[in-house]
Design a protein around this motif. Structure first.
Motif, PDB file in Angstrom:
ATOM      1  N   TYR A 341      -4.047   5.263   0.564  1.00 30.96           N
ATOM      2  CA  TYR A 341      -2.929   4.473   1.065  1.00 30.96           C
ATOM      3  C   TYR A 341      -2.672   3.299   0.126  1.00 30.96           C
ATOM      4  CZ  TYR A 341      -0.125   1.769   4.424  1.00 30.96           C
ATOM      5  OH  TYR A 341       0.867   1.063   5.046  1.00 30.96           O
ATOM      6  N   ALA A 342      -1.595   3.397  -0.628  1.00 28.55           N
ATOM      7  CA  ALA A 342      -1.271   2.343  -1.604  1.00 28.55           C
ATOM      8  C   ALA A 342      -0.969   1.019  -0.925  1.00 28.55           C
ATOM      9  CB  ALA A 342      -0.075   2.785  -2.460  1.00 28.55           C
ATOM     10  N   GLY A 343      -0.581   1.064   0.337  1.00 32.95           N
ATOM     11  CA  GLY A 343      -0.239  -0.160   1.055  1.00 32.95           C
ATOM     12  C   GLY A 343      -1.390  -0.754   1.833  1.00 32.95           C
ATOM     13  N   HIS A 344      -2.613  -0.323   1.552  1.00 36.13           N
ATOM     14  CA  HIS A 344      -3.765  -0.785   2.342  1.00 36.13           C
ATOM     15  C   HIS A 344      -3.960  -2.294   2.235  1.00 36.13           C
ATOM     16  CE1 HIS A 344      -8.156  -1.383   3.129  1.00 36.13           C
ATOM     17  NE2 HIS A 344      -7.816  -0.697   4.192  1.00 36.13           N
ATOM     18  N   ALA A 345      -3.886  -2.837   1.024  1.00 35.30           N
ATOM     19  CA  ALA A 345      -4.077  -4.287   0.854  1.00 35.30           C
ATOM     20  C   ALA A 345      -2.978  -5.068   1.569  1.00 35.30           C
ATOM     21  CB  ALA A 345      -4.110  -4.640  -0.630  1.00 35.30           C
ATOM     22  N   ALA A 393       1.770   3.489  11.297  1.00 36.60           N
ATOM     23  CA  ALA A 393       2.231   4.865  11.417  1.00 36.60           C
ATOM     24  C   ALA A 393       1.828   5.666  10.183  1.00 36.60           C
ATOM     25  CB  ALA A 393       3.743   4.904  11.612  1.00 36.60           C
ATOM     26  N   SER A 394       1.848   5.010   9.009  1.00 37.61           N
ATOM     27  CA  SER A 394       1.401   5.681   7.789  1.00 37.61           C
ATOM     28  C   SER A 394      -0.090   5.984   7.847  1.00 37.61           C
ATOM     29  CB  SER A 394       1.706   4.800   6.566  1.00 37.61           C
ATOM     30  OG  SER A 394       3.096   4.633   6.393  1.00 37.61           O
ATOM     31  N   VAL A 395      -0.867   5.066   8.422  1.00 37.81           N
ATOM     32  CA  VAL A 395      -2.304   5.311   8.580  1.00 37.81           C
ATOM     33  C   VAL A 395      -2.530   6.527   9.468  1.00 37.81           C
ATOM     34  CG1 VAL A 395      -4.437   4.371   9.556  1.00 37.81           C
ATOM     35  CG2 VAL A 395      -2.952   2.911   8.177  1.00 37.81           C
ATOM     36  N   ALA A 396      -1.795   6.609  10.569  1.00 36.13           N
ATOM     37  CA  ALA A 396      -1.940   7.748  11.469  1.00 36.13           C
ATOM     38  C   ALA A 396      -1.606   9.051  10.760  1.00 36.13           C
ATOM     39  CB  ALA A 396      -1.043   7.562  12.692  1.00 36.13           C
ATOM     40  N   THR A 397      -0.558   9.037   9.942  1.00 33.88           N
ATOM     41  CA  THR A 397      -0.158  10.242   9.227  1.00 33.88           C
ATOM     42  C   THR A 397      -1.188  10.632   8.182  1.00 33.88           C
ATOM     43  OG1 THR A 397       2.177   9.732   9.559  1.00 33.88           O
ATOM     44  CG2 THR A 397       1.646  11.258   7.798  1.00 33.88           C
TER      45      THR A 397
END
Length: 405
Positions: A341-345, A393-397
């Motif tokens: 996930y590039a958006g984790h930070a 929602a991205s984490v869930a996906t």
């Protein structure tokens, strides 16, 4: 799960993801809905009404990925046409690493679904997974120039077992503390000390909320422990209105402590039973990523609308506890997310921001009720939680386990 109170949460949460025709990996471009295009001759790339090149690709066990004969870089649409007699799921993956660029689920027999991706230099292939049939891999296709969009290695059920077991142990410890705090609440009620009962109610309630009772985490027990009067014929006076909110209503609406003895005892019994049952339960690892999303989506729908406030004015305290619960899930998923996930930070920074915003409404042992927020304050709270729900929602996906064979 009861039809009243928090039992409403899980089916609604399931619909959020189940109704999505296409699941796209975090950061990928949103896929268009099926738009009535007819299947074209394999190997051609027509320009669609959307201005993008379209290539028809076959989905079947024997001819998976056939039709992609003229690979080009850039943003494009693959019209996935299922020629098999069973529904199928399809991945477009990196042929070397297995990282997935896009996914389409439930392509029915004889139907066509679009997959929109940006591809650049690299090797690619389609993987077709028809129902009840072994996976099939299409031919490898090479593109020699350009830059691809985001991709992520698929998460399997096996990947989720260790974090799920660790999370389950954390919840077990939390239930021990929830029972202990509920006992202190019961003791204050039993001795007729309403002030002490009000002081004990919030710590007990927040401890339970931190445990993330979302997406059927605790089954029917959640409705008994933390349900509302929604749908009950007698409303707040209905015998089936139980748990934390029943006690909250009584404590903040002038009921005698005598009338709350039975609800307080029932709460302790329900929590104790849940704690004992949880020790023997086995949590579904596949739900862990979804739970991270559901906790705060439930917060937006229930706490931030005031639907679960029965007089204490502590909805923002509950929202803060739910942020703690979300962090507890994410900390277990971190090893999977940091590589996918590039958006984790950015997600972590947004969680920090949300905590800072909510903490601004905590003054000593009091919390600002929702109704006393200014319009600007309310908009700020809604915005920060809304942003988090979208990110989660991205984490869930990403953490939705995928079949690979």
């Amino acid at each position: 799960m009861q039809s009243t109170g928090r039992g409403l949460r899980s089916p609604r949460g399931r619909a959020v993801l189940a109704l999505a025709v296409v699941l796209v990996l975090a950061g990928a471009l949103a896929l268009g809905l099926a738009h009535g295009r007819t299947a074209r001759t394999p190997g051609t790339a027509d320009v669609g009404a959307d201005g993008l090149p379209h290539t028809t690709v076959e989905v079947s066990p024997g001819r998976c990925g056939r039709g992609w004969d003229a690979p080009e870089p850039g943003l494009q649409v693959f019209d996935l046409h299922n020629t098999f007699h069973r529904a199928a799921e399809v991945f477009l993956e990196d042929a070397a690493s297995g990282a997935v660029y896009g996914e389409v689920e439930d392509i029915g027999p004889g139907t066509t679904r679009p997959l929109t991706v940006r591809l650049g230099k690299g090797t690619y292939r389609f993987r077709c997974l028809p129902e009840d049939v072994d996976a099939a891999t299409g031919p490898t296709v090479r593109i020699d120039r350009g830059r691809s969009g985001p991709a992520a290695p698929p998460v399997t059920a096996h990947d989720l077992i260790p974090p799920a077991l660790d999370y389950q142990r954390w919840v077990a410890d939390g239930l021990d503390e929830a029972v202990a705090r509920a006992v202190r609440l019961q003791q204050a009620v039993d001795r007729g000390d309403a002030d002490a009962a009000r002081a004990a109610w919030l710590p007990a309630h927040l401890q339970y909320e931190r445990l993330g009772a979302a997406y059927d985490a605790f089954g029917d027990a959640d409705g008994v422990i933390n349900g509302t009067d929604a749908g009950l014929p007698g409303g707040v006076h209905d015998p089936d209105f139980t748990g934390f909110h029943r006690i909250e209503y009584g404590l903040w609406h002038g009921e005698s402590t005598r009338s709350l003895k039975a609800p307080a005892a029932a709460l302790v019994t329900a929590l104790t039973t849940l704690r004992d049952d949880w020790a023997q339960a086995r949590m579904d690892p596949a739900q862990l990523g979804l739970r991270a999303h559901e906790i705060l989506e439930n917060t937006v729908q229930f706490e931030l609308t005031g639907r679960t406030d029965y007089g204490s004015g502590t909805s923002l305290a509950t929202a803060r506890a739910n942020l703690d619960g979300t962090r507890a899930v994410l900390s277990r998923l971190r090893p999977l997310l940091t590589t996918r996930y590039a958006g984790h930070a950015d997600l972590q920074r947004q969680l920090d921001r949300a905590e800072h915003v909510v903490d601004g409404f905590h003054h000593g042992d009091r919390w600002t009720p929702l109704g006393r927020l200014t319009r600007a304050q309310r908009e700020k709270v809604d915005a920060v939680f809304g942003d988090l729900v979208e990110r989660l929602a991205s984490v869930a996906t990403l953490c939705d386990p995928r079949r690979v064979a």
